[in-house]
Scaffold this active site. Structure first.
Site, short mmCIF file in Angstrom:
data_model
loop_
_atom_site.label_atom_id
_atom_site.label_comp_id
_atom_site.label_asym_id
_atom_site.label_seq_id
_atom_site.Cartn_x
_atom_site.Cartn_y
_atom_site.Cartn_z
N ASN A 1 0.85 -1.20 0.00
CA ASN A 1 0.00 0.00 0.00
C ASN A 1 0.89 1.25 0.00
O ASN A 1 1.69 1.45 0.92
CB ASN A 1 -0.90 -0.03 1.25
CG ASN A 1 -1.82 1.16 1.32
OD1 ASN A 1 -1.40 2.28 1.09
ND2 ASN A 1 -3.07 0.94 1.64
N HIS B 1 1.02 6.26 1.85
CA HIS B 1 1.75 7.22 2.68
C HIS B 1 2.95 7.87 1.99
O HIS B 1 3.52 8.82 2.51
CB HIS B 1 2.11 6.59 4.02
CG HIS B 1 0.86 6.35 4.83
ND1 HIS B 1 -0.11 7.32 4.96
CD2 HIS B 1 0.40 5.26 5.48
CE1 HIS B 1 -1.10 6.83 5.68
NE2 HIS B 1 -0.83 5.59 5.99
N HIS C 1 -5.58 3.72 -1.71
CA HIS C 1 -6.90 4.14 -1.24
C HIS C 1 -7.15 5.55 -1.72
O HIS C 1 -6.47 6.49 -1.30
CB HIS C 1 -6.90 4.06 0.30
CG HIS C 1 -8.22 4.33 0.93
ND1 HIS C 1 -8.44 4.19 2.28
CD2 HIS C 1 -9.41 4.72 0.42
CE1 HIS C 1 -9.70 4.47 2.57
NE2 HIS C 1 -10.30 4.82 1.46
N ARG D 1 -9.26 8.34 -1.16
CA ARG D 1 -10.25 8.77 -0.16
C ARG D 1 -11.10 9.90 -0.68
O ARG D 1 -10.66 10.69 -1.53
CB ARG D 1 -9.54 9.21 1.13
CG ARG D 1 -8.83 8.08 1.86
CD ARG D 1 -8.31 8.58 3.19
NE ARG D 1 -9.38 8.80 4.13
CZ ARG D 1 -9.68 7.98 5.13
NH1 ARG D 1 -8.99 6.90 5.36
NH2 ARG D 1 -10.69 8.25 5.93
N ARG E 1 -6.92 13.05 0.81
CA ARG E 1 -5.85 13.51 1.72
C ARG E 1 -4.48 12.99 1.31
O ARG E 1 -3.47 13.56 1.67
CB ARG E 1 -6.15 13.13 3.16
CG ARG E 1 -6.09 11.65 3.43
CD ARG E 1 -6.16 11.35 4.91
NE ARG E 1 -7.49 11.62 5.46
CZ ARG E 1 -7.96 11.02 6.55
NH1 ARG E 1 -7.20 10.17 7.20
NH2 ARG E 1 -9.16 11.27 6.99
N HIS E 2 -4.44 11.86 0.59
CA HIS E 2 -3.13 11.41 0.12
C HIS E 2 -3.16 11.10 -1.38
O HIS E 2 -2.69 11.92 -2.18
CB HIS E 2 -2.55 10.27 0.98
CG HIS E 2 -3.50 9.20 1.45
ND1 HIS E 2 -4.33 8.53 0.60
CD2 HIS E 2 -3.72 8.69 2.69
CE1 HIS E 2 -5.01 7.64 1.29
NE2 HIS E 2 -4.68 7.72 2.56
N GLU F 1 -8.64 0.53 -2.84
CA GLU F 1 -9.51 0.58 -1.66
C GLU F 1 -10.42 1.78 -1.83
O GLU F 1 -9.95 2.88 -2.14
CB GLU F 1 -8.67 0.77 -0.40
CG GLU F 1 -7.74 -0.38 -0.11
CD GLU F 1 -6.84 -0.06 1.08
OE1 GLU F 1 -6.97 1.00 1.69
OE2 GLU F 1 -5.98 -0.89 1.36
N THR G 1 -6.95 6.69 10.08
CA THR G 1 -6.86 5.63 9.08
C THR G 1 -8.16 4.83 9.18
O THR G 1 -9.01 5.13 10.01
CB THR G 1 -5.62 4.75 9.33
OG1 THR G 1 -5.58 3.72 8.33
CG2 THR G 1 -5.63 4.10 10.69
N THR G 2 -8.32 3.83 8.30
CA THR G 2 -9.55 3.03 8.31
C THR G 2 -9.63 2.31 9.66
O THR G 2 -8.82 1.44 9.95
CB THR G 2 -9.51 2.00 7.16
OG1 THR G 2 -9.10 2.68 5.98
CG2 THR G 2 -10.87 1.38 6.94
N GLU H 1 -11.22 -9.19 2.91
CA GLU H 1 -9.92 -8.86 3.51
C GLU H 1 -10.18 -8.68 5.00
O GLU H 1 -10.97 -7.81 5.40
CB GLU H 1 -9.34 -7.58 2.91
CG GLU H 1 -8.01 -7.23 3.58
CD GLU H 1 -7.27 -6.06 2.91
OE1 GLU H 1 -7.51 -5.79 1.72
OE2 GLU H 1 -6.45 -5.44 3.61
N HIS I 1 -3.80 -4.47 7.61
CA HIS I 1 -3.94 -3.30 8.47
C HIS I 1 -3.10 -3.44 9.73
O HIS I 1 -3.27 -4.38 10.48
CB HIS I 1 -5.39 -2.97 8.88
CG HIS I 1 -5.57 -1.48 9.08
ND1 HIS I 1 -5.15 -0.86 10.22
CD2 HIS I 1 -6.06 -0.51 8.26
CE1 HIS I 1 -5.40 0.44 10.08
NE2 HIS I 1 -5.93 0.68 8.91
N GLY I 2 -2.21 -2.48 9.91
CA GLY I 2 -1.39 -2.41 11.13
C GLY I 2 -0.27 -3.43 11.20
O GLY I 2 0.40 -3.54 12.22
N GLY J 1 1.07 -1.34 4.35
CA GLY J 1 1.45 -0.01 3.87
C GLY J 1 2.34 0.73 4.82
O GLY J 1 3.55 0.88 4.59
N1 PXP Z 1 -5.90 -3.01 3.92
C1 PXP Z 1 -6.85 -2.06 3.97
C2 PXP Z 1 -8.23 -2.41 3.52
C3 PXP Z 1 -6.56 -0.74 4.39
O1 PXP Z 1 -7.53 0.19 4.43
C4 PXP Z 1 -5.22 -0.43 4.73
C5 PXP Z 1 -4.88 0.97 5.12
O2 PXP Z 1 -5.10 1.82 4.07
C6 PXP Z 1 -4.26 -1.46 4.67
C7 PXP Z 1 -4.63 -2.74 4.28
C8 PXP Z 1 -2.83 -1.21 5.03
O3 PXP Z 1 -2.75 -0.87 6.38
P1 PXP Z 1 -1.35 -0.37 6.97
O4 PXP Z 1 -1.04 0.93 6.30
O5 PXP Z 1 -1.65 -0.20 8.43
O6 PXP Z 1 -0.34 -1.42 6.68
#
Ligand code: PXP
Length: 242
Positions: free
Chosen positions: A6, A9, A42, A44, A48-49, A69, A99-100, A150, A193-194, A216
């Site tokens: 991702n 950022h 993503h 948005r 924002r990015h 996304e 973030t999401t 996901e 995510h995370g 990401g």
């Molecule tokens: N998957 C989804 C659906 C997300 O919304 C995000 C964040 O944009 C990620 C994965 C990646 O998350 P991270 O940036 O925390 O690795």
């Protein structure tokens, strides 16, 4: 297991100055060159990015699959149908969030999501639902016609990061249960995510149950650290060399 990178950022840093660098398009090409299996981004509502032009250029230039996304809104569906990412991952979106924050409540939104899934699939786009690890969300995703889910690993990651390893283990079991159920229902299973270089190991223990991770923040954060020495040396060469 496949890795989707991702690149949001990279654009976050660019947008901090509203300038042209660093370019997420360039970043996507480097991730591809480094062996990533997919580029995830993503777009948005508040831009924002990632900007619309980034998405268009990435679609045009990147040869590995592109996973968009997006919030399940008319505007985003129109953009997806025009730009044609390989996959659309439907995510919830709130303007005030950093973030999401949670998964999409597919159960509550099933009516409207079913219509959106149908439009996207008719446009030749695979559809994935970003859901919390809850079996009822898996079932609702199947009912809405999704191809994949996901699973949101954010809670697992937070527990692990705060050294609550028992809690993290419990959360891993919830993820495993959902992944198994999703497979039984004929859905493909991804997660993200995370995730970081440290906490990703727990998810990797699930082996083939999860086909793909989307990561990401940790990758982009570490690219700054890994790349800083070289960037400083290059500027020194220019400043002192003249
Ligand atoms: N998957 C989804 C659906 C997300 O919304 C995000 C964040 O944009 C990620 C994965 C990646 O998350 P991270 O940036 O925390 O690795």
């Amino acid at each position: 297991m496949r890795l989707g990178v991702n690149i949001d950022h990279i654009a976050t840093v660019r947008q901090a100055r509203r300038t042209f660098e660093p370019s997420p398009v360039f970043g996507a090409l480097i991730a591809q060159q480094a062996g990533a299996d997919q580029i995830t981004l993503h777009l948005r509502e508040d831009r924002r990015h990632i900007q619309d032009r980034d998405l268009e250029l990435i679609r045009e230039l990147v040869k590995i699959p592109v996973n968009l996304e997006m919030a399940p809104t008319t505007e985003m569906v129109e953009i997806a149908l025009r730009v044609k990412p390989d996959r659309a991952t439907l995510v919830p979106e709130r303007r005030e969030e950093i973030t999401t924050e949670g998964g999409l409540d597919v159960k509550a939104l099933k009516g409207e999501l079913t219509a959106i899934v149908e439009r996207l699939k008719t446009g030749g786009i695979e559809v994935s639902m970003f859901i919390d690890p809850e079996v009822e969300q898996v079932i609702a995703s199947r009912d809405a016609g999704a191809d994949a889910v996901e699973i949101h690993t954010g809670t697992y990651a937070e527990l692990w990061n705060s050294h609550d390893f028992k809690g993290a283990q419990r959360e891993l079991e919830r993820i495993r249960t959902c992944a198994l159920r999703a497979r039984e229902e004929g859905l493909r299973v991804y997660a993200g995510h995370g995730l970081t270089y440290h906490n990703v190991h727990g998810i990797l223990q699930m082996g083939d149950l999860i086909e793909e991770l989307n990561i990401g923040h940790s990758i982009i954060a570490n690219s700054v650290i890994f790349g800083l020495e070289r960037a400083v040396k290059e500027m020194l060469r220019i400043v002192r060399g003249g």
